[in-house]
Design an enzyme around this catalytic site. Sequence first.
Site, mmCIF file in Angstrom:
data_model
loop_
_atom_site.group_PDB
_atom_site.id
_atom_site.type_symbol
_atom_site.label_atom_id
_atom_site.label_comp_id
_atom_site.label_asym_id
_atom_site.label_seq_id
_atom_site.Cartn_x
_atom_site.Cartn_y
_atom_site.Cartn_z
ATOM 1 N N VAL A 148 16.957 8.604 -1.145
ATOM 2 C CA VAL A 148 17.773 7.493 -1.666
ATOM 3 C C VAL A 148 18.544 7.959 -2.902
ATOM 4 C CG1 VAL A 148 17.637 5.243 -2.846
ATOM 5 C CG2 VAL A 148 16.320 5.633 -0.736
ATOM 6 N N ASP B 41 2.356 -0.992 11.532
ATOM 7 C CA ASP B 41 2.117 -2.355 12.025
ATOM 8 C C ASP B 41 3.344 -3.261 11.895
ATOM 9 O OD1 ASP B 41 2.158 -2.524 9.290
ATOM 10 O OD2 ASP B 41 0.464 -3.889 9.129
ATOM 11 N N THR C 33 4.350 2.323 5.508
ATOM 12 C CA THR C 33 2.931 1.942 5.525
ATOM 13 C C THR C 33 2.224 2.826 6.534
ATOM 14 O OG1 THR C 33 1.344 0.288 6.290
ATOM 15 C CG2 THR C 33 3.582 -0.015 7.044
ATOM 16 N N GLY D 232 0.842 -1.204 0.000
ATOM 17 C CA GLY D 232 0.000 0.000 0.000
ATOM 18 C C GLY D 232 0.871 1.246 0.000
ATOM 19 N N ARG E 294 19.256 11.007 -3.945
ATOM 20 C CA ARG E 294 20.234 12.081 -3.709
ATOM 21 C C ARG E 294 21.444 11.589 -2.921
ATOM 22 N NH1 ARG E 294 16.970 17.738 -4.002
ATOM 23 N NH2 ARG E 294 16.277 17.259 -6.100
ATOM 24 N N ALA F 58 -12.656 10.679 21.246
ATOM 25 C CA ALA F 58 -13.672 9.639 21.031
ATOM 26 C C ALA F 58 -14.222 9.130 22.363
ATOM 27 C CB ALA F 58 -13.066 8.484 20.242
ATOM 28 N N ASP G 191 -0.025 1.971 8.391
ATOM 29 C CA ASP G 191 -0.563 1.168 9.490
ATOM 30 C C ASP G 191 0.290 1.158 10.758
ATOM 31 O OD1 ASP G 191 -2.511 0.483 7.656
ATOM 32 O OD2 ASP G 191 -1.535 -1.390 7.074
ATOM 33 N N ARG H 195 0.814 -5.100 -5.878
ATOM 34 C CA ARG H 195 1.066 -6.338 -5.147
ATOM 35 C C ARG H 195 1.369 -7.390 -6.214
ATOM 36 N NH1 ARG H 195 -0.653 -4.326 -0.115
ATOM 37 N NH2 ARG H 195 -2.571 -3.142 -0.193
ATOM 38 N N ASP I 226 5.572 -5.230 5.725
ATOM 39 C CA ASP I 226 6.225 -6.510 6.033
ATOM 40 C C ASP I 226 6.333 -7.431 4.806
ATOM 41 O OD1 ASP I 226 3.509 -6.893 6.038
ATOM 42 O OD2 ASP I 226 3.415 -7.951 7.950
ATOM 43 N N GLY I 227 5.341 -7.366 3.902
ATOM 44 C CA GLY I 227 5.407 -8.169 2.672
ATOM 45 C C GLY I 227 6.612 -7.751 1.829
ATOM 46 N N MET J 29 -8.706 2.723 8.822
ATOM 47 C CA MET J 29 -7.729 1.727 8.326
ATOM 48 C C MET J 29 -6.646 1.402 9.341
ATOM 49 S SD MET J 29 -6.787 2.272 4.383
ATOM 50 C CE MET J 29 -7.851 1.655 3.107
ATOM 51 N N GLY J 30 -5.887 0.388 9.051
ATOM 52 C CA GLY J 30 -4.791 -0.033 9.917
ATOM 53 C C GLY J 30 -4.550 -1.527 9.777
ATOM 54 N N ARG J 31 -5.258 -2.126 8.854
ATOM 55 C CA ARG J 31 -5.199 -3.589 8.661
ATOM 56 C C ARG J 31 -5.478 -4.275 10.006
ATOM 57 N NH1 ARG J 31 -3.370 -6.107 4.026
ATOM 58 N NH2 ARG J 31 -2.305 -4.246 3.337
HETATM 59 O O1 F6P Z 1 -1.551 -1.335 4.448
HETATM 60 C C1 F6P Z 1 -2.201 -0.149 4.142
HETATM 61 C C2 F6P Z 1 -3.684 -0.409 3.953
HETATM 62 O O2 F6P Z 1 -4.282 0.832 3.606
HETATM 63 C C3 F6P Z 1 -4.397 -1.022 5.148
HETATM 64 O O3 F6P Z 1 -4.690 -0.089 6.145
HETATM 65 C C4 F6P Z 1 -5.601 -1.622 4.488
HETATM 66 O O4 F6P Z 1 -6.063 -2.734 5.218
HETATM 67 C C5 F6P Z 1 -5.073 -2.061 3.143
HETATM 68 O O5 F6P Z 1 -3.880 -1.320 2.907
HETATM 69 C C6 F6P Z 1 -6.010 -1.827 2.006
HETATM 70 O O6 F6P Z 1 -5.452 -2.403 0.875
HETATM 71 P P1 F6P Z 1 -5.906 -2.051 -0.614
HETATM 72 O O7 F6P Z 1 -5.333 -0.708 -0.956
HETATM 73 O O8 F6P Z 1 -5.313 -3.141 -1.423
HETATM 74 O O9 F6P Z 1 -7.397 -2.016 -0.617
#
Ligand code: F6P
Length: 354
Positions: A27, A133, A129, A15, A29, A190, A131, A76, A107-108, A173-175
Amino acid sequence: MVQQFKRIGVLTSGGDAPGMNAAVRAVVRQARDHDVEVMAIYEGYKGLIEGNVRLFDMRDVSNIINHGGTILYSARSPEFKTEEGMQKAIDTCKKHGIEGIVTIGGDGTFRGATDLSRRGIPCIGVPGTIDNDIASTDYTIGYDTAMNTAIQMVDRLRDTCESHFRCNVVEIMGRNSGYIALNVGLATGAAQIVVNELPFDEERMYDEILIGKKRGKRHYIIMVSEGMQGYAEKLTENIQLHTGVETRFTRLGHVVRGGSPTLRDRVIASRMGIAAVNLLLEGRSNMVICMHGEDIEALDIEYALTIDHMYKGKIKEGELERYSIDDIQSMRHYCAKKAADFKTLYNQALDISQ
Ligand code: F6P
């Protein structure tokens, strides 16, 4: 500094994240500053397989530090996980004289970097990313921008909630990681934050909304992390049912992934990009750039991935065998502290939520 490379490559994968361009710029420069050429690899590992590469010079990275997304594009690539795809990627490196690669992504992306490093193409990973994460680092490029974009959106939702005496359940988002939800929830006041890392008491939340209602509170933001997998919509119905407060659902989605990077993302991405090139120039390989506190450091990618697996409870059979007892203890300590810090912030956010 020992210079071992004539030409390196740079790619962004997974992503996209605001600040990736700042990292690419750094990188290019830093490498050019050391007379090393840089090949831009488009669309991540897919582009590496297809030979979608082009020599970059300084001009190619001017006027990009302020832009969101990634000028190298991202994709991907299932093919990259196959032996055939990997071989094609290596052939591209050989054909174009790419002697090492800075890979920017999640991580991928790091797993791909490890595979390439093992087959003789030195790689350095840079965490990018929204996330945040990747457990081995306190920070990933794009995280700050995504959260700042999100708080602007949620502040707007709160305005309209207040006017209409409503509750708004916001999925963000945040996976599988609740970092964005937690921090954005805290920063937007919140009433409740729901993340998959920690238990959540739905009944207690209803009681608190009812107490708030009696006190005259007119707006309720309930922040739910994407990792709760569809729970937010169900919760929206339940809140209205149990409290009588009219409730709406909003999924912020990909909007938080775009936009001009914040100062923090630009600075950290630049520092990480420079550090990645320096490591390659020192002849290092299979490392990932991490941030601990405000320090930029480097870890062996496989060590970093093991920390990540440990933190996420996904250690594979035999994975720890290659590490010493001291290493394992220090990984465990690191993960426990990270989880404890997350929990502390969560409790603090809830303590001041009513
Ligand atoms: O890893 C970044 C992210 O935006 C996550 O927060 C989300 O789960 C995922 O990618 C969404 O993926 P895509 O852009 O393939 O829909």
